[in-house]
Structures are given as structure tokens and as C-alpha cells.
Design an enzyme around this catalytic site. Structure first.
Site, PDB file in Angstrom:
ATOM      1  CD  GLN A 263      -1.314   0.070   3.637  1.00 62.46           C
ATOM      2  OE1 GLN A 263      -1.563  -1.000   4.127  1.00 62.46           O
ATOM      3  NE2 GLN A 263      -1.389   0.979   4.514  1.00 62.46           N
TER       4      GLN A 263
ATOM      5  CB  CYS B 160      -4.408  -1.532   5.516  1.00 69.54           C
ATOM      6  SG  CYS B 160      -5.319  -0.538   7.014  1.00 69.54           S
TER       7      CYS B 160
ATOM      8  CG  HIS C 148      -2.690  -2.396   9.632  1.00 70.77           C
ATOM      9  ND1 HIS C 148      -2.742  -1.552   8.317  1.00 70.77           N
ATOM     10  CD2 HIS C 148      -1.957  -3.407   9.225  1.00 70.77           C
ATOM     11  CE1 HIS C 148      -1.930  -2.105   7.524  1.00 70.77           C
ATOM     12  NE2 HIS C 148      -1.416  -3.365   8.026  1.00 70.77           N
TER      13      HIS C 148
ATOM     14  CG  ASN D 197       1.125  -5.916   6.920  1.00 73.74           C
ATOM     15  OD1 ASN D 197       0.326  -5.182   6.599  1.00 73.74           O
ATOM     16  ND2 ASN D 197       1.834  -5.771   7.918  1.00 73.74           N
TER      17      ASN D 197
END
Length: 442
Positions: free
Chosen positions: A63, A69, A363, A384
Site C-alpha cells: 500500500q 490497508c 490496521h 500484510n
């Protein structure tokens, strides 16, 4: 109020100087920093990245310098499905496309809230809340669902990343300047007795300017495009004349109404087995409201594990900055031994952290694996969206105890809920204040 007297400070100075242990710690922390001095290698030993359930996902996305996110995580769950269904390699959906429409819709959502609160003083808590951050990059699961259902999705090749989607600071700065200025105009029109038709006409002009601003900054979203790719066996594929909606239906094909947001918020004001929503939280005016069902942590983890065992990854929201290492990708309560380093007890309960502003969801990522021993989870594999240079090629390991303390939301298929919870889900949600921690944007 009691002041700090010089004699008190001198007493502390003398005691510190006479403590050899604290002087040794001082030398280490001053030179190396707090986190590096407190990092605990045992956390890596105890969280080896091997899992009994481990889904195939491909490479992680990045990102970059943006707060997207939540949409990266949602698009990644679709990507996992497409990679397996169509034998794709290194494939991504366009995050810039969903970013454009989210900014556009959030602007309208802000305008409508400004209009709805025009009868309140500027220093009212709700108006102050709106003006503090008119819009931002973050979001919630139900907000990205609203974008998908209205605008569909496109492959990254149809709308690639832009400079401003990868680094959104300037875009947010100037978009919020415009929104605040427009707020003064809209409130002024209403206070001067203009009709709702006149106010909406002014808003339409503002939205036209927003569209132009976003198109200049991010590019124009495609209405039609071709999908051209080679699969893992090097076979060539070409699908022409697609729209974002037809692409979603043909290549993603997920019925988003089948999914529910499950939270764990163990605070006194949010009893378990109830549903909740948050006032003024959303992006698309007219879409369904954000809705959660609050459950205990044992149920929460069982729901996540059940979906993983069925071969489907899980969108989740957490407070990623708490007790986690960016380089090695370990999310564990003993990643840093801060209590030992400072001889201070930093411990709070999960409820206390929520109530006193110490923690909230910051997040969103994706659960792609879990280690189950006799049916009980011990650690979790996390995809992630910070690129491959962090963690294990972008993947993190989350201890089960860390999930208990710092994970707040998962999204699972409704079918995994018990019959009792499915009935609870049908209840009218309890309305939470706009500033409630459960209204935090990932």
C-alpha cells in the site's frame, strides 16, 4: 493542584544516579533506542512461521505511503480466490480504482452530514468531529462492500497505481481543505434560508469539482476494458468489453451479503451477543449501515479458524503497532519486554485500553493460516500489505495471546455463526457515538 518541588526532583535524580542497573539501561537505551533495547528474541523462537492450516495466496501487495490497508485486505481476499480459480500468477486488483470511488463517495457523505448538522453550533461535538477530519484514507469492511456493490472492481492493469494513490498525503491535505471550505458555504446557504433544492444544487457543483480533482490526481476510472493475461501454464487469455460490474460477477463472484462483521469489544457498554452500528460512519450515502455483532474471544477465534479450515482467508482489523516487530514480523505480547526495561507496569486490560484511549483498530490485514493443536489455535499467519521487505516476505506471525488482546474485528461468512448468533444478527443494532473506538477506521 500540587506543583513539582525542586527537592522532589533532586530526590529522584540522586536515586537514579545511585542505581547501577538503571545507569546500565540508560547507556543502552540512549544509544540504541527503546524498542531495540527491549526486543525479546524469545518471541521469534516461540512463533515459528509453520501452520497446520496454510492457504496459498501468492505474493503480498504494497500500500506504500497510504492508509488503504482496509481495501488492500479486502481486495487480497478476492485475489486469493482468483489466483486459485483461474491459475493466475502475481495478480492484483486495482486499489487505485476503489480509492477513487471511496474518496468521491466520502466527499458526498461529508457534505450530507454537514447539511444534517447545520442547525448545530460549530463547537458542538458532532460538527467539531466532522471538521476535524472531513475524510481520510481509512475505512471499515462495510464501507468497502458499499464501493464494490456500487462500482465493481477492475484488474490493476485497467487502472494502475498513481503517484497520489501510493503517497496520499498531498491528496488528503487539499481534499480536506476543499471540503472544509465547502462546509462553510453549505452551512451559510442553510443559515440564509436557502431551500433544500438550492443547497443540493450547490452541492452538485462541489461534487463536480471533487470529481475533477480526483481524476486529475488519480486518473479516470475505466467504464469498459479488456482483461488480458497468461496463466501459470503460460496459456493466453483475452476477455473483451468488460465493465467493472461484469468483471466482478464473472471473476470474483462473491456474494458480499453472505458476510458479517464480528467484533470483540469487552467493554461494559457493549454486552456480548448484541449488534452495533456507529453514527455518521460510512462512505456511500444510501448503502447499508456499518454493522457488527459483538462476541467473546473464544467464539471470535473459532469463527476465524472455521473459515480458514474451509480454505478461505479472513479480513481482520487490529492495533498493529502494539507489541509487534516490523522487521521480523512477529506480533506477540513478549515481542518487547518494556516492563522489565523500565521497571514500570504498563499492563492494562483490553477493555481498559479501549475505554481510556490506549488502543483501537488501526490496521486491516488478512488471516491466511492458523496453527491448530487439538482444535485450539496457538498462532496465526497474517498477510500484510507493506510489501515483501517486512516480516517473512511480507507475512507476519501473530501469537494467539496477541490476537486476544489487540484484534478487534473479523469478517466471516454468516453460515459459520451459530443459530443463536444468526438470530442475534437480525436484531436492530444499538447506535454508538461517532467517536466510539469501534468506529475507528483501519
Amino acid at each position: 493542584m500540587s506543583t513539582i518541588e525542586p527537592t522532589m526532583t533532586q530526590k529522584f535524580r540522586t536515586a537514579f544516579a545511585e542505581n547501577n542497573k538503571q545507569n546500565a539501561l540508560q547507556r543502552s537505551v540512549v544509544k540504541n533506542g527503546i524498542s531495540a533495547s527491549a526486543q525479546n528474541q524469545a518471541a521469534e523462537v516461540n512463533n515459528v512461521p509453520v501452520f497446520s492450516v496454510d492457504l496459498a495466496t501468492g505474493k503480498v501487495a504494497n500500500q506504500k505511503q497510504s492508509g488503504r490497508c482496509w481495501m488492500f485486505a479486502a481486495l487480497n481476499t478476492f485475489r486469493h480466490k482468483m489466483i486459485n480459480s483461474f491459475n493466475l500468477k502475481d495478480f492484483e486488483l486495482s486499489q487505485n480504482y476503489t480509492f477513487f470511488w471511496d474518496k468521491y463517495e466520502k466527499s458526498n457523505y461529508f457534505y450530507e452530514n454537514i447539511i444534517a448538522t447545520a442547525d448545530q453550533e460549530l463547537d458542538s461535538r458532532k460538527v467539531a468531529f466532522l471538521l476535524a477530519t472531513p475524510q481520510q484514507d481509512g475505512g471499515q469492511w462495510d464501507m468497502i462492500v458499499s464501493i464494490f456493490q456500487k462500482y465493481g472492481v477492475v484488474p490493476k492493469t485497467a487502472m494502475p497505481e498513481s503517484s497520489n494513490s501510493s503517497n496520499s498525503r498531498d491528496l488528503n491535505n487539499y481534499l480536506n481543505k476543499k471540503l472544509r471550505k465547502d462546509a462553510t458555504i453549505l452551512r451559510g446557504l442553510i443559515h440564509n434560508g436557502k431551500t433544500i433544492e438550492e443547497v443540493q444544487a450547490a452541492k452538485e457543483i462541489m461534487l463536480g469539482e471533487i470529481y475533477n480533482f480526483l481524476a486529475i490526481s488519480l486518473g479516470t476510472p475505466p467504464e469498459n476494458f479488456d482483461f488480458e493475461y497468461r496463466d501459470e501454464e503460460k496459456n493466453y487469455h483475452l476477455d473483451q468489453g468488460l465493465t467493472p460490474q461484469s468483471f466482478y460477477e464473472k471473476y470474483v463472484g462473491v456474494d458480499l451479503d453472505d458476510y458479517v462483521s464480528v467484533i470483540n469489544a469487552p467493554t461494559a457498554d457493549k454486552p456480548y451477543n448484541k449488534t452495533y452500528t456507529v453514527e455518521m460512519l460510512g462512505n456511500v450515502v444510501g448503502s447499508k449501515a456499518v454493522k457488527y455483532i459483538n462476541v467473546d474471544m473464544t467464539t471470535f477465534k473459532k469463527l476465524a479458524a472455521a473459515q480458514l479450515e474451509q480454505g478461505e482467508s479472513v479480513w481482520f482489523g487490529c492495533d498493529v503497532g502494539q507489541s509487534s516487530t516490523r522487521d521480523s514480523g512477529i506480533m506477540s505480547l513478549d515481542a518487547y519486554e518494556m516492563n522489565d526495561l523500565f521497571d514500570i507496569d504498563f499492563t492494562m486490560t483490553k477493555a481498559e485500553r479501549l475505554d481510556f484511549g490506549e488502543s483501537l483498530m488501526t490496521h486491516a490485514m488478512v488471516l491466511t493460516g492458523v496453527d491448530l493443536i487439538d482444535g485450539v489455535s496457538t498462532k496465526w499467519k497474517v498477510e500484510n500489505s507493506w510489501g515483501e521487505k517486512v516480516g517473512d516476505k511480507g507475512f507476519f506471525v501473530m501469537s494467539d495471546a496477541w490476537m486476544d488482546e489487540y484484534t478487534y474485528q473479523i469478517v466471516v461468512r454468516k453460515e459459520f455463526l451459530s443459530q443463536e448468533l444468526q438470530e442475534v444478527w437480525q436484531q436492530e443494532p444499538i447506535m454508538l457515538a461517532p467517536w466510539d473506538p469501534m468506529g475507528a477506521l483501519a
